[in-house]
Design an enzyme around this catalytic site. Sequence first.
Site, PDB file in Angstrom:
ATOM      1  N   LYS A 151       0.818  -1.223   0.000  1.00  0.00           N
ATOM      2  CA  LYS A 151       0.000   0.000   0.000  1.00  0.00           C
ATOM      3  C   LYS A 151       0.846   1.265   0.000  1.00  0.00           C
ATOM      4  CE  LYS A 151      -4.456  -1.725   1.167  1.00  0.00           C
ATOM      5  NZ  LYS A 151      -5.518  -1.934   2.147  1.00  0.00           N
ATOM      6  N   ARG A 208      -3.736  -9.848   4.931  1.00  0.00           N
ATOM      7  CA  ARG A 208      -4.140  -9.916   3.516  1.00  0.00           C
ATOM      8  C   ARG A 208      -2.978  -9.426   2.664  1.00  0.00           C
ATOM      9  NH1 ARG A 208      -6.176  -6.540  -0.292  1.00  0.00           N
ATOM     10  NH2 ARG A 208      -7.720  -7.358  -1.738  1.00  0.00           N
TER      11      ARG A 208
HETATM   12  C1  7PJ Z   1      -8.265  -4.287   1.528  1.00  0.00           C
HETATM   13  C2  7PJ Z   1      -9.319  -5.059   1.067  1.00  0.00           C
HETATM   14  C3  7PJ Z   1      -7.992  -4.239   2.922  1.00  0.00           C
HETATM   15  C4  7PJ Z   1      -9.831  -5.760   3.199  1.00  0.00           C
HETATM   16  C5  7PJ Z   1      -8.378  -4.065  -0.601  1.00  0.00           C
HETATM   17  C6  7PJ Z   1      -5.365  -3.191  -1.990  1.00  0.00           C
HETATM   18  C7  7PJ Z   1      -6.662  -2.492  -2.165  1.00  0.00           C
HETATM   19  N1  7PJ Z   1     -10.097  -5.800   1.891  1.00  0.00           N
HETATM   20  N2  7PJ Z   1      -9.391  -4.913  -0.270  1.00  0.00           N
HETATM   21  N3  7PJ Z   1      -8.804  -4.998   3.709  1.00  0.00           N
HETATM   22  N4  7PJ Z   1      -7.667  -3.678   0.459  1.00  0.00           N
HETATM   23  N5  7PJ Z   1     -10.572  -6.468   4.046  1.00  0.00           N
HETATM   24  O1  7PJ Z   1      -5.268  -4.405  -1.901  1.00  0.00           O
HETATM   25  O2  7PJ Z   1      -4.356  -2.441  -1.946  1.00  0.00           O
HETATM   26  O3  7PJ Z   1      -7.094  -3.557   3.434  1.00  0.00           O
HETATM   27  S1  7PJ Z   1      -8.081  -3.557  -2.238  1.00  0.00           S
END
Ligand code: 7PJ
Length: 274
Positions: free
Chosen positions: A222, A256
């Site tokens: 990020k 994640r």
């Molecule tokens: C997240 C997400 C996060 C959850 C994305 C990226 C953007 N879902 N979906 N938490 N980020 N739960 O992966 O940079 O931080 S999309």
Amino acid sequence: MHLRCGAFKLDLSTPQVMGILNVTPDSFSDGGQYTHNESAVAHALQLIEDGAAVLDIGGESTRPNATPVPLQQELQRVIPVIEALVARNIAVPISIDTYKPAVMRAAIEAGASIVNDVRALQEAGAMDVVAASNAGVCLMHMQGTPQTMQDDPQYDDVLLEVKDFLRARRDVCLAAGISADRILLDPGFGFGKTRAHNIALARSLSELLDLDCPLLVGLSRKSVLGQVTGNDVAARLYASVAAAVVSAMQGAHLLRVHDVKATVEALKVVTALK
Ligand code: 7PJ
């Protein structure tokens, strides 16, 4: 600590990894690489081999300023991949990254076990879809919408506001009959947050453990990591692994990430040395 999701009971007594599988052509870091069913399936199987405990499949990019994807297109992207993976009897739960109730329902019918919703089931009908299933759900905090969220995010106290939001959404889920052991909470790094907001949240992550649900953290690649290191998105592996380690040390249960192998290995060290 565990998460009940579909037919799975995910053991979260040690930190685990959710591998990101984007099937969007415009996702900011690996956009375009996995739009075909076959290569998406191959990537998913690699993530499992690398140690992912969950696969998170998304068909609509939520990066700042991303163009919304029509429902039919999102369904066409994600459902065949879920069906192909379920047909292979994979050993890990599939999470569907969507805020659209119709996608949630179709994904659950196809065999997804977790709904990962950046809008925390606030879309009309979303709560009902999850409540009527036995899927787990991730409730994420976001200020604003992906189109505008990074324009000028403001908080009096970012931790307090994120925590109050997550508590309120958790309570709505509980009232709808979704038990606490089906719920993951996520502060939503980068979703309507400045560098200072993201850092303040990361430093006080453990405060969210009071909410008595497992915590999911998404910091992989990020922009806050780019701001800290000066590296562009393709060169954020080490920063992402460091962020996952620090988050796990503070009590995060599920990380994640894009880089599953490196993160799984780092988390083994956290578990052994903590
Ligand atoms: C997240 C997400 C996060 C959850 C994305 C990226 C953007 N879902 N979906 N938490 N980020 N739960 O992966 O940079 O931080 S999309």
